[in-house]
Design a protein around this motif. Structure first.
Motif, PDB file in Angstrom:
ATOM      1  N   ALA A 127      -2.346   5.767   0.597  1.00  0.00           N
ATOM      2  CA  ALA A 127      -1.877   6.024   1.595  1.00  0.00           C
ATOM      3  C   ALA A 127      -3.478   7.441   2.422  1.00  0.00           C
ATOM      4  CB  ALA A 127      -1.196   6.968   1.826  1.00  0.00           C
ATOM      5  N   PRO A 128      -4.406   6.863   3.449  1.00  0.00           N
ATOM      6  CA  PRO A 128      -4.778   8.148   4.475  1.00  0.00           C
ATOM      7  C   PRO A 128      -4.195   9.332   4.156  1.00  0.00           C
ATOM      8  CG  PRO A 128      -4.218   6.867   5.615  1.00  0.00           C
ATOM      9  CD  PRO A 128      -3.632   6.095   4.889  1.00  0.00           C
ATOM     10  N   VAL A 129      -5.584  10.374   3.641  1.00  0.00           N
ATOM     11  CA  VAL A 129      -4.638  11.980   3.760  1.00  0.00           C
ATOM     12  C   VAL A 129      -5.731  12.563   4.961  1.00  0.00           C
ATOM     13  CG1 VAL A 129      -4.258  12.187   1.146  1.00  0.00           C
ATOM     14  CG2 VAL A 129      -6.566  12.589   1.911  1.00  0.00           C
ATOM     15  N   ALA A 130      -5.745  13.614   4.729  1.00  0.00           N
ATOM     16  CA  ALA A 130      -6.242  14.915   5.710  1.00  0.00           C
ATOM     17  C   ALA A 130      -7.534  14.089   6.300  1.00  0.00           C
ATOM     18  CB  ALA A 130      -6.520  16.414   5.675  1.00  0.00           C
ATOM     19  N   THR A 131      -8.081  14.376   7.615  1.00  0.00           N
ATOM     20  CA  THR A 131      -9.002  14.397   8.269  1.00  0.00           C
ATOM     21  C   THR A 131     -10.861  15.589   7.138  1.00  0.00           C
ATOM     22  OG1 THR A 131      -8.381  13.882   9.914  1.00  0.00           O
ATOM     23  CG2 THR A 131     -11.312  14.253  10.003  1.00  0.00           C
ATOM     24  N   THR A 132     -11.399  14.301   7.089  1.00  0.00           N
ATOM     25  CA  THR A 132     -12.617  15.282   6.930  1.00  0.00           C
ATOM     26  C   THR A 132     -13.528  15.514   7.811  1.00  0.00           C
ATOM     27  OG1 THR A 132     -12.563  14.138   5.070  1.00  0.00           O
ATOM     28  CG2 THR A 132     -14.746  15.093   5.521  1.00  0.00           C
ATOM     29  N   THR A 133     -13.820  16.554   7.999  1.00  0.00           N
ATOM     30  CA  THR A 133     -14.816  17.449   9.383  1.00  0.00           C
ATOM     31  C   THR A 133     -16.230  17.836   8.326  1.00  0.00           C
ATOM     32  OG1 THR A 133     -14.229  19.640   8.637  1.00  0.00           O
ATOM     33  CG2 THR A 133     -13.414  18.135  10.062  1.00  0.00           C
ATOM     34  N   LYS A 139     -11.718  13.997   1.473  1.00  0.00           N
ATOM     35  CA  LYS A 139     -10.372  13.759   1.717  1.00  0.00           C
ATOM     36  C   LYS A 139     -10.976  12.071   2.319  1.00  0.00           C
ATOM     37  CE  LYS A 139      -8.523  17.457   1.104  1.00  0.00           C
ATOM     38  NZ  LYS A 139      -7.976  17.764  -1.126  1.00  0.00           N
ATOM     39  N   TYR A 140     -10.385  11.206   1.653  1.00  0.00           N
ATOM     40  CA  TYR A 140     -10.284  10.034   2.431  1.00  0.00           C
ATOM     41  C   TYR A 140      -9.242   9.038   3.201  1.00  0.00           C
ATOM     42  CZ  TYR A 140     -10.113   4.436   1.984  1.00  0.00           C
ATOM     43  OH  TYR A 140     -10.269   3.286   2.274  1.00  0.00           O
ATOM     44  N   ASN A 141     -10.030   9.494   4.687  1.00  0.00           N
ATOM     45  CA  ASN A 141      -8.930   8.712   5.856  1.00  0.00           C
ATOM     46  C   ASN A 141      -9.078   7.368   5.685  1.00  0.00           C
ATOM     47  OD1 ASN A 141      -9.571  11.522   6.440  1.00  0.00           O
ATOM     48  ND2 ASN A 141     -11.746  10.864   6.787  1.00  0.00           N
ATOM     49  N   GLY A 142      -8.565   6.730   5.120  1.00  0.00           N
ATOM     50  CA  GLY A 142      -7.923   5.084   5.001  1.00  0.00           C
ATOM     51  C   GLY A 142      -9.231   4.364   5.957  1.00  0.00           C
ATOM     52  N   ASP A 174     -16.549   7.735   4.395  1.00  0.00           N
ATOM     53  CA  ASP A 174     -15.011   7.233   4.146  1.00  0.00           C
ATOM     54  C   ASP A 174     -15.125   6.308   2.666  1.00  0.00           C
ATOM     55  OD1 ASP A 174     -12.898   8.767   4.410  1.00  0.00           O
ATOM     56  OD2 ASP A 174     -12.237   6.700   5.560  1.00  0.00           O
ATOM     57  N   LEU A 175     -16.688   5.204   2.637  1.00  0.00           N
ATOM     58  CA  LEU A 175     -17.171   4.210   1.671  1.00  0.00           C
ATOM     59  C   LEU A 175     -17.104   5.543   0.402  1.00  0.00           C
ATOM     60  CD1 LEU A 175     -17.403   1.504   0.878  1.00  0.00           C
ATOM     61  CD2 LEU A 175     -19.516   1.656   1.458  1.00  0.00           C
ATOM     62  N   LEU A 227      -3.624  13.595  -8.167  1.00  0.00           N
ATOM     63  CA  LEU A 227      -3.316  12.343  -6.981  1.00  0.00           C
ATOM     64  C   LEU A 227      -1.676  12.777  -7.197  1.00  0.00           C
ATOM     65  CD1 LEU A 227      -4.697   8.969  -8.515  1.00  0.00           C
ATOM     66  CD2 LEU A 227      -5.291   9.748  -6.511  1.00  0.00           C
ATOM     67  N   ARG A 228      -1.208  13.042  -8.281  1.00  0.00           N
ATOM     68  CA  ARG A 228       0.620  14.131  -8.091  1.00  0.00           C
ATOM     69  C   ARG A 228      -0.071  14.734  -7.177  1.00  0.00           C
ATOM     70  NH1 ARG A 228       0.480  16.664 -12.557  1.00  0.00           N
ATOM     71  NH2 ARG A 228       0.182  13.855 -13.897  1.00  0.00           N
ATOM     72  N   GLN A 229      -0.267  15.816  -6.923  1.00  0.00           N
ATOM     73  CA  GLN A 229      -0.360  16.651  -5.750  1.00  0.00           C
ATOM     74  C   GLN A 229      -0.694  16.133  -4.349  1.00  0.00           C
ATOM     75  OE1 GLN A 229      -3.058  20.144  -6.324  1.00  0.00           O
ATOM     76  NE2 GLN A 229      -2.253  20.940  -7.996  1.00  0.00           N
ATOM     77  N   GLU A 230      -1.726  14.987  -3.725  1.00  0.00           N
ATOM     78  CA  GLU A 230      -1.658  14.587  -2.921  1.00  0.00           C
ATOM     79  C   GLU A 230      -0.779  13.573  -2.722  1.00  0.00           C
ATOM     80  OE1 GLU A 230      -4.767  11.849  -3.487  1.00  0.00           O
ATOM     81  OE2 GLU A 230      -6.444  13.573  -3.166  1.00  0.00           O
ATOM     82  N   GLY A 231       0.490  12.452  -3.591  1.00  0.00           N
ATOM     83  CA  GLY A 231       1.811  12.113  -3.234  1.00  0.00           C
ATOM     84  C   GLY A 231       0.666  10.456  -3.231  1.00  0.00           C
ATOM     85  N   ASN A 232      -0.501  10.146  -3.839  1.00  0.00           N
ATOM     86  CA  ASN A 232      -0.860   9.276  -4.054  1.00  0.00           C
ATOM     87  C   ASN A 232      -0.802   7.849  -4.747  1.00  0.00           C
ATOM     88  OD1 ASN A 232      -1.380   9.005  -0.907  1.00  0.00           O
ATOM     89  ND2 ASN A 232      -3.738   9.850  -1.442  1.00  0.00           N
ATOM     90  N   LYS A 233      -0.652   7.276  -4.880  1.00  0.00           N
ATOM     91  CA  LYS A 233      -0.769   6.178  -6.143  1.00  0.00           C
ATOM     92  C   LYS A 233      -1.799   6.007  -6.474  1.00  0.00           C
ATOM     93  CE  LYS A 233       1.265   2.082  -8.214  1.00  0.00           C
ATOM     94  NZ  LYS A 233       1.714   0.503  -7.536  1.00  0.00           N
ATOM     95  N   TRP A 234      -3.474   6.131  -5.834  1.00  0.00           N
ATOM     96  CA  TRP A 234      -4.519   5.885  -6.377  1.00  0.00           C
ATOM     97  C   TRP A 234      -5.019   6.244  -5.260  1.00  0.00           C
ATOM     98  CZ3 TRP A 234      -1.957   0.652  -7.811  1.00  0.00           C
ATOM     99  CH2 TRP A 234      -1.940   0.031  -6.594  1.00  0.00           C
TER     100      TRP A 234
END
Ligand code: FE2
Length: 372
Positions: A2-8, A38-41, A80-81, A365-372
Motif C-alpha cells: 500500500a502507498p504510504v506518505a509522500t516523499t518530498t 516513503k514508497y508512493n506506489g 519510487d523505484l 512494516l508492522r508500524q506502517e501496517g504494510n505486508k511488504w
C-alpha cells in the motif's frame, strides 16, 4: 504494497557545491538523506507479483525502464523505484529494451534521487580492464563466463577450500570503504538452462536471531577483504586499479580491505540489515579468531539455509535485475558451460553506518501496517 506518505525533496539534503580546489569535502561517505524515504506506489499500476513474501518483486514487460527514464515525471518514478528496490531487496524486469547507456543513466539517477553522497559515482571494480575513458566516464561492465574460465571470479580463490556453490554469496565490493548501493544486470546471451542468480534478504535474517544476540552484533565491526584480487589480476594479465579513485575519494590505493559495522542501517528504508557476507568477510574485529570463526559460520549458515528468505531468478533474454547491496547478498550459479553475457551497472552509496534508532524490517512494516 500500500502507498504510504509522500516523499518530498526536503528529505534529501542538497548536494554540496564542489570546491574549486583539490581539497576534499568533509565527509564524502555520508548519505544526504535526513530520514527514511516513503514508497508512493507509483509503480503498482504495472503488472507485477511479489517473488516471495520476504524478497523480490517481478514486473512484466509492460513496464519498460527505458520508458520510465523518458517520462515527464521520471524523477518521481525513479525515486519510487529506488525505495521499492531498497524495501524488496531485488526487483526483476522482463523483456527490457534498455540500452547500456540508459542503464548507466538509471544507475546514476537512482542513487542521486535517494541521497547518495555527491562524491559517490559509478563503481570501478579493482580488476576492471584499463580503459582510458573509464576514469571519467565509466561504462557498463560486461559480464562473461569466459573470465571465470581464465581464473577470474570470486569463487576461484576458494578452490582449495571448498567446492560448495555457496562460497560465492556476496554483496558487491563490500571490501571498499564505500561499497555499492545499487547494482543492475541485464543478461543478453544465456545458456539453455543454468546460470540462475539467487538473493537473500539480509534484513529478514535478523529475525532468526535473538534480540540480545543482535544487540551484541551491533557492537562489532568486521574486516571485508578482497586481497585475493591481486592474484586474480595477475592470472588475467591485469593490474589492480590503484591508480585512480574507484568511484569515491575513500576508495583508492592498493589495499582491498575495509572494516564495516556488522549491522548497518539502510538510509533509504531506515531498516537495519546484516552486513557481512560469505565472499569477503572472514574476520570479526577485536574478538579471538575462534570466536570470529564461530560467529561468522553461524551468520553464513543463517543466510544460506533459510530458503524462505531467498529468491532465485531464472534469466531470459532481456531480463534485468536491480538490487540493493546494503540489504541483500547474491550469488550466481555456475552450472553451465555455454556462453553467458550481459551488461552490469553498479554504483557506490554511503560508507556503512549503524543508526541505533533504526528498526528491523519486520518492526517497520508492522508500524506502517504494510505486508511488504
Ligand atoms: Fe556481485
Amino acid at each position: 504494497m500500500a502507498p504510504v506518505a509522500t516523499t518530498t525533496t526536503a528529505d534529501i539534503a542538497p548536494a554540496p557545491v564542489k570546491p574549486q580546489t583539490q581539497t576534499q569535502v568533509a565527509d564524502p561517505g555520508k548519505s544526504r538523506l535526513n530520514g527514511p524515504m516513503k514508497y508512493n506506489g507509483l509503480l503498482d499500476s504495472y503488472k507485477h507479483h511479489e517473488v516471495t513474501p520476504a524478497i523480490g518483486r517481478e514486473f512484466a514487460s509492460d513496464l519498460q525502464l527505458s520508458a520510465l527514464l523518458s517520462s515527464s515525471n521520471a524523477d518521481e518514478l525513479v525515486r519510487d523505484l529506488a525505495v521499492l528496490v531498497s524495501r524488496r531487496g531485488v526487483v526483476f524486469f522482463r523483456g527490457q529494451d534498455i540500452s547500456p547507456d540508459d542503464m548507466m543513466v538509471l544507475a546514476r539517477r537512482i542513487g542521486e534521487l535517494s541521497g547518495r553522497p555527491a562524491e559517490s559515482n559509478m563503481c570501478i571494480h579493482p580488476v576492471s580492464e584499463y580503459t582510458p575513458e573509464l576514469v571519467h566516464t565509466p561504462k557498463t561492465q560486461m559480464i562473461s563466463a569466459e573470465r571465470q574460465n581464465k581464473g577470474g571470479g570470486i569463487r576461484r580463490i576458494h578452490d582449495d577450500l571448498s567446492r560448495w556453490a555457496s562460497v560465492a554469496w556476496h554483496s558487491d565490493v563490500s571490501f571498499e570503504n564505500v561499497p555499492s548501493d545499487y547494482s543492475m544486470l541485464k543478461v543478453n546471451i544465456l545458456p539453455e538452462a543454468g546460470g540462475d542468480t539467487l538473493w537473500v534478504d539480509a534484513y529478514g535474517v535478523l529475525d532468526r536471531m535473538s534480540p540480545s544476540f543482535v544487540e551484541y552484533l551491533e557492537t562489532l565491526t568486521a574486516e571485508h577483504n578482497a586481497e585475493f584480487f591481486h592474484q586474480e589480476a595477475e592470472n588475467l594479465g591485469l593490474k589492480v586499479r590503484d591508480d585512480i579513485e574507484r568511484g569515491n575519494p575513500l576508495n583508492k590505493g592498493s589495499s582491498l580491505i575495509a572494516h564495516h559495522p556488522i549491522i548497518r542501517t539502510n538510509p533509504v528504508t531506515g531498516w537495519k540489515a546484516l552486513f557481512v557476507n560469505r565472499g569477503f568477510t572472514h574476520r570479526i574485529d577485536d574478538v579471538t579468531k575462534d570466536e570470529s570463526d564461530m560467529i561468522l559460520n553461524y551468520l553464513n549458515q543463517i543466510c544460506i539455509h533459510n530458503m524462505d528468505l531467498q529468491c532465485r531468478f531464472r534469466w531470459e533474454k532481456g531480463s534485468v535485475a536491480l538490487w540493493d547491496n546494503r540489504c541483500t547478498w547474491h550469488s550466481a550459479t555456475f552450472d553451465y558451460s555455454e556462453e553467458r553475457r550481459g551488461d552490469r551497472a553498479s554504483s557506490l552509496g554511503e560508507k556503512p553506518y549503524l543508526d541505533p534508532s533504526s528498526m528491523r524490517k519486520s518492526e517497520g512494516l508492522r508500524q506502517e501496517g504494510n505486508k511488504w
